[in-house]
Design a protein around this motif. Sequence first.
Motif, PDB file in Angstrom:
ATOM      1  N   PHE A  83      22.005  48.286 -27.138  1.00 54.08           N
ATOM      2  CA  PHE A  83      22.207  47.514 -25.611  1.00 54.08           C
ATOM      3  C   PHE A  83      20.639  48.085 -24.868  1.00 54.08           C
ATOM      4  O   PHE A  83      20.443  47.151 -23.850  1.00 54.08           O
ATOM      5  CB  PHE A  83      22.946  48.313 -24.677  1.00 54.08           C
ATOM      6  CG  PHE A  83      24.422  47.878 -25.090  1.00 54.08           C
ATOM      7  CD1 PHE A  83      24.962  46.878 -25.416  1.00 54.08           C
ATOM      8  CD2 PHE A  83      25.333  49.319 -25.279  1.00 54.08           C
ATOM      9  CE1 PHE A  83      26.219  46.545 -25.668  1.00 54.08           C
ATOM     10  CE2 PHE A  83      26.749  48.828 -25.597  1.00 54.08           C
ATOM     11  CZ  PHE A  83      26.977  47.801 -25.906  1.00 54.08           C
ATOM     12  N   LEU A 139      35.646  41.421 -25.368  1.00 52.74           N
ATOM     13  CA  LEU A 139      36.048  41.905 -24.224  1.00 52.74           C
ATOM     14  C   LEU A 139      34.728  42.171 -23.341  1.00 52.74           C
ATOM     15  O   LEU A 139      34.534  41.531 -22.250  1.00 52.74           O
ATOM     16  CB  LEU A 139      36.819  43.157 -24.368  1.00 52.74           C
ATOM     17  CG  LEU A 139      38.328  43.338 -24.848  1.00 52.74           C
ATOM     18  CD1 LEU A 139      38.516  44.511 -25.453  1.00 52.74           C
ATOM     19  CD2 LEU A 139      39.058  43.023 -23.865  1.00 52.74           C
ATOM     20  N   LEU A 140      33.754  43.182 -23.919  1.00 51.12           N
ATOM     21  CA  LEU A 140      32.852  43.520 -23.109  1.00 51.12           C
ATOM     22  C   LEU A 140      31.732  42.372 -22.769  1.00 51.12           C
ATOM     23  O   LEU A 140      31.063  42.466 -21.830  1.00 51.12           O
ATOM     24  CB  LEU A 140      32.057  44.559 -24.114  1.00 51.12           C
ATOM     25  CG  LEU A 140      30.734  45.189 -23.437  1.00 51.12           C
ATOM     26  CD1 LEU A 140      31.080  46.220 -22.361  1.00 51.12           C
ATOM     27  CD2 LEU A 140      30.169  46.077 -24.575  1.00 51.12           C
ATOM     28  N   SER A 159      36.731  46.425 -31.112  1.00 50.38           N
ATOM     29  CA  SER A 159      36.350  47.127 -29.749  1.00 50.38           C
ATOM     30  C   SER A 159      36.841  48.442 -29.511  1.00 50.38           C
ATOM     31  O   SER A 159      36.463  49.382 -29.161  1.00 50.38           O
ATOM     32  CB  SER A 159      37.056  46.204 -28.596  1.00 50.38           C
ATOM     33  OG  SER A 159      36.175  45.080 -28.477  1.00 50.38           O
ATOM     34  N   SER A 163      34.408  50.646 -31.660  1.00 50.75           N
ATOM     35  CA  SER A 163      33.227  50.854 -30.860  1.00 50.75           C
ATOM     36  C   SER A 163      33.253  51.650 -29.712  1.00 50.75           C
ATOM     37  O   SER A 163      32.436  52.353 -29.598  1.00 50.75           O
ATOM     38  CB  SER A 163      32.616  49.390 -30.571  1.00 50.75           C
ATOM     39  OG  SER A 163      32.667  48.396 -31.460  1.00 50.75           O
ATOM     40  N   ALA A 164      34.218  51.483 -28.863  1.00 48.19           N
ATOM     41  CA  ALA A 164      34.217  52.165 -27.748  1.00 48.19           C
ATOM     42  C   ALA A 164      35.177  53.333 -27.551  1.00 48.19           C
ATOM     43  O   ALA A 164      35.078  54.021 -26.380  1.00 48.19           O
ATOM     44  CB  ALA A 164      34.660  51.041 -26.653  1.00 48.19           C
ATOM     45  N   PHE A 198      24.239  50.018 -17.978  1.00 52.07           N
ATOM     46  CA  PHE A 198      24.733  48.520 -18.447  1.00 52.07           C
ATOM     47  C   PHE A 198      24.107  47.562 -17.800  1.00 52.07           C
ATOM     48  O   PHE A 198      23.739  47.638 -16.836  1.00 52.07           O
ATOM     49  CB  PHE A 198      26.465  48.233 -18.491  1.00 52.07           C
ATOM     50  CG  PHE A 198      27.070  48.710 -19.789  1.00 52.07           C
ATOM     51  CD1 PHE A 198      26.361  48.353 -21.022  1.00 52.07           C
ATOM     52  CD2 PHE A 198      28.259  49.329 -19.650  1.00 52.07           C
ATOM     53  CE1 PHE A 198      27.319  48.900 -22.004  1.00 52.07           C
ATOM     54  CE2 PHE A 198      29.002  49.562 -20.606  1.00 52.07           C
ATOM     55  CZ  PHE A 198      28.660  49.432 -21.998  1.00 52.07           C
ATOM     56  N   VAL A 218      25.708  50.981 -31.927  1.00 55.41           N
ATOM     57  CA  VAL A 218      26.239  49.837 -30.864  1.00 55.41           C
ATOM     58  C   VAL A 218      25.492  50.153 -29.435  1.00 55.41           C
ATOM     59  O   VAL A 218      24.854  49.321 -28.797  1.00 55.41           O
ATOM     60  CB  VAL A 218      27.689  50.007 -30.923  1.00 55.41           C
ATOM     61  CG1 VAL A 218      28.119  48.961 -29.525  1.00 55.41           C
ATOM     62  CG2 VAL A 218      28.284  49.388 -32.210  1.00 55.41           C
ATOM     63  N   PHE A 219      25.565  51.466 -28.923  1.00 54.75           N
ATOM     64  CA  PHE A 219      25.097  52.022 -27.842  1.00 54.75           C
ATOM     65  C   PHE A 219      23.564  51.710 -27.689  1.00 54.75           C
ATOM     66  O   PHE A 219      22.990  51.264 -26.823  1.00 54.75           O
ATOM     67  CB  PHE A 219      25.752  53.297 -27.360  1.00 54.75           C
ATOM     68  CG  PHE A 219      27.010  53.171 -26.936  1.00 54.75           C
ATOM     69  CD1 PHE A 219      27.569  52.602 -25.591  1.00 54.75           C
ATOM     70  CD2 PHE A 219      28.242  53.277 -27.611  1.00 54.75           C
ATOM     71  CE1 PHE A 219      28.512  52.404 -25.162  1.00 54.75           C
ATOM     72  CE2 PHE A 219      29.631  53.228 -27.109  1.00 54.75           C
ATOM     73  CZ  PHE A 219      29.863  52.827 -25.852  1.00 54.75           C
ATOM     74  N   SER A 243      31.435  41.111 -28.607  1.00 52.84           N
ATOM     75  CA  SER A 243      32.954  41.524 -28.347  1.00 52.84           C
ATOM     76  C   SER A 243      33.298  40.450 -27.450  1.00 52.84           C
ATOM     77  O   SER A 243      32.696  39.979 -26.616  1.00 52.84           O
ATOM     78  CB  SER A 243      32.361  43.060 -27.452  1.00 52.84           C
ATOM     79  OG  SER A 243      33.718  43.358 -26.839  1.00 52.84           O
ATOM     80  N   ARG A 301      25.355  41.751 -33.151  1.00 48.48           N
ATOM     81  CA  ARG A 301      26.389  41.690 -33.907  1.00 48.48           C
ATOM     82  C   ARG A 301      27.200  40.767 -33.252  1.00 48.48           C
ATOM     83  O   ARG A 301      27.163  40.322 -31.887  1.00 48.48           O
ATOM     84  CB  ARG A 301      27.099  42.984 -34.056  1.00 48.48           C
ATOM     85  CG  ARG A 301      27.480  43.556 -32.769  1.00 48.48           C
ATOM     86  CD  ARG A 301      28.226  44.941 -32.944  1.00 48.48           C
ATOM     87  NE  ARG A 301      28.982  45.177 -31.624  1.00 48.48           N
ATOM     88  CZ  ARG A 301      30.162  45.637 -31.050  1.00 48.48           C
ATOM     89  NH1 ARG A 301      30.841  46.266 -32.142  1.00 48.48           N
ATOM     90  NH2 ARG A 301      30.344  46.096 -29.660  1.00 48.48           N
TER      91      ARG A 301
HETATM   92  C1  OVV Z   1      32.462  49.446 -23.357  1.00 53.33           C
HETATM   93  C2  OVV Z   1      32.423  49.010 -24.846  1.00 53.33           C
HETATM   94  C3  OVV Z   1      31.118  49.430 -25.498  1.00 53.33           C
HETATM   95  C4  OVV Z   1      30.773  49.253 -26.910  1.00 53.33           C
HETATM   96  C5  OVV Z   1      31.479  48.262 -27.695  1.00 53.33           C
HETATM   97  C6  OVV Z   1      32.669  47.568 -26.822  1.00 53.33           C
HETATM   98  C7  OVV Z   1      32.995  47.882 -25.567  1.00 53.33           C
HETATM   99  C8  OVV Z   1      33.333  46.389 -27.754  1.00 53.33           C
HETATM  100  O1  OVV Z   1      34.073  45.877 -26.916  1.00 53.33           O
HETATM  101  O2  OVV Z   1      33.164  46.262 -28.739  1.00 53.33           O
END
Ligand code: OVV
Length: 398
Positions: free
Chosen positions: A172, A84-85, A231, A234-235, A285, A168-169, A82, A79
């Motif tokens: 990974f 951030l991530l 985010s 998702s998180a 991760f 989403v998880f 993010s 996708r």
């Molecule tokens: C820690 C985390 C897990 C999954 C998604 C995100 C962050 C995000 O920033 O979308």
Amino acid sequence: MMSEIPRIAVDPFSEAFLSDPYAYHAELRDVGPVFWLEAIGAYGVARHDEVTQVLGNHDIFVSSRGVGLADFSREKPFRPPSLLLEADPPLHTRTRDLMNRIVALPVLRSLEPLWREKAKVLVDELLEHDGFDAVVDLAEEFPMRIFPDAVGLMEEGREHLLTYASIVFNAFGPRNKIFEDGMADAEEATAWVAEACKRENLKSDGWGEAVYQSADRGDCSHDEAERLVRSFLSAGVDTTVNGISNLLYAFTQFPDEWQKMDTSTSATRRAFNEGLRWRSTVQTFFRTVAEDTRIGDVDIKEGAKIITFLATANRDERRWDDPHTFDVTRNAAGHVGFGHGIHACLGQMVARMEADALLSAMREKIARIEADGPAVPRLNNTLCSMASVPVKIQKTGN
Ligand code: OVV
């Protein structure tokens, strides 16, 4: 002298591994400080020292090429990444600062009375029965009663949040059967999340709108704001749901620990931290190696992926006394259940406050918690997740 890197056959995304990761952890820690995983073609670190070293060195072990198995410089991300991530400084610094201000302590403090009240209401509902499912009736219920409201999400369709997060998880990891099975419900959930992140669908007093107000002030673009709201979605839910599930599971395995915890924030905080150490919600991760480097005396090549086994590090006997024991009096500070370094969980204060509210309300009314039948895991490529943790309780008389 350069050392030969140990090579191992263990597949950390096989159903056998994900059903009981703890059965494999000792092998991962003991094979060496860094190793090569034949099954996924990536390096791995599983000891506390090396995990914190990798996560602390964000210039070499980067996030912008993805924190899953896929290298975004070679494969199309699952996708849009993010901000951030899946970002490095300086972008990450800017987005992180912006989001940190939105979930800053004074904001959380203002919500705390409401969350504590909602926890009490839920606990009173649960106490109408002698037992309940700690996942379905409690861990999934509580975050869903407070978090979507805090973000200011539209009411309709909130059930898609858990589906979306599990996708989403899963993403990974590799494109295995677990990922593909989860994708069955992906389209509707993804479409709902996209709608829910739009400004016109967010309430005026939530964290979502606050992100757009940051954009109005010029801290980010409006497109970035939409992605940052994503985010939160998702998180913010599946993580706390499973953090609470895993904690309650820990108490069923060590039922005498419940009495040792009182209703004070210092006690509930310690217990939640220990729960995250003992059974970490986010198990792994990845990072991508951005330039040739070394871990110990092993050469690590640019372009490789490296998986950090967070949950394994949290049980490393090199770092913890008696690591397999869940002990609510332990000071578990330094665990990497929220990660480590610049990417350490942004929402950890939110999660802690949810756990404090819930544990305090529960401990007030519940004298003992025990297993009431076998717990059922829910396989996910990244999360240590539970489908069911049946419990029976004794009341305190309060
Ligand atoms: C820690 C985390 C897990 C999954 C998604 C995100 C962050 C995000 O920033 O979308």
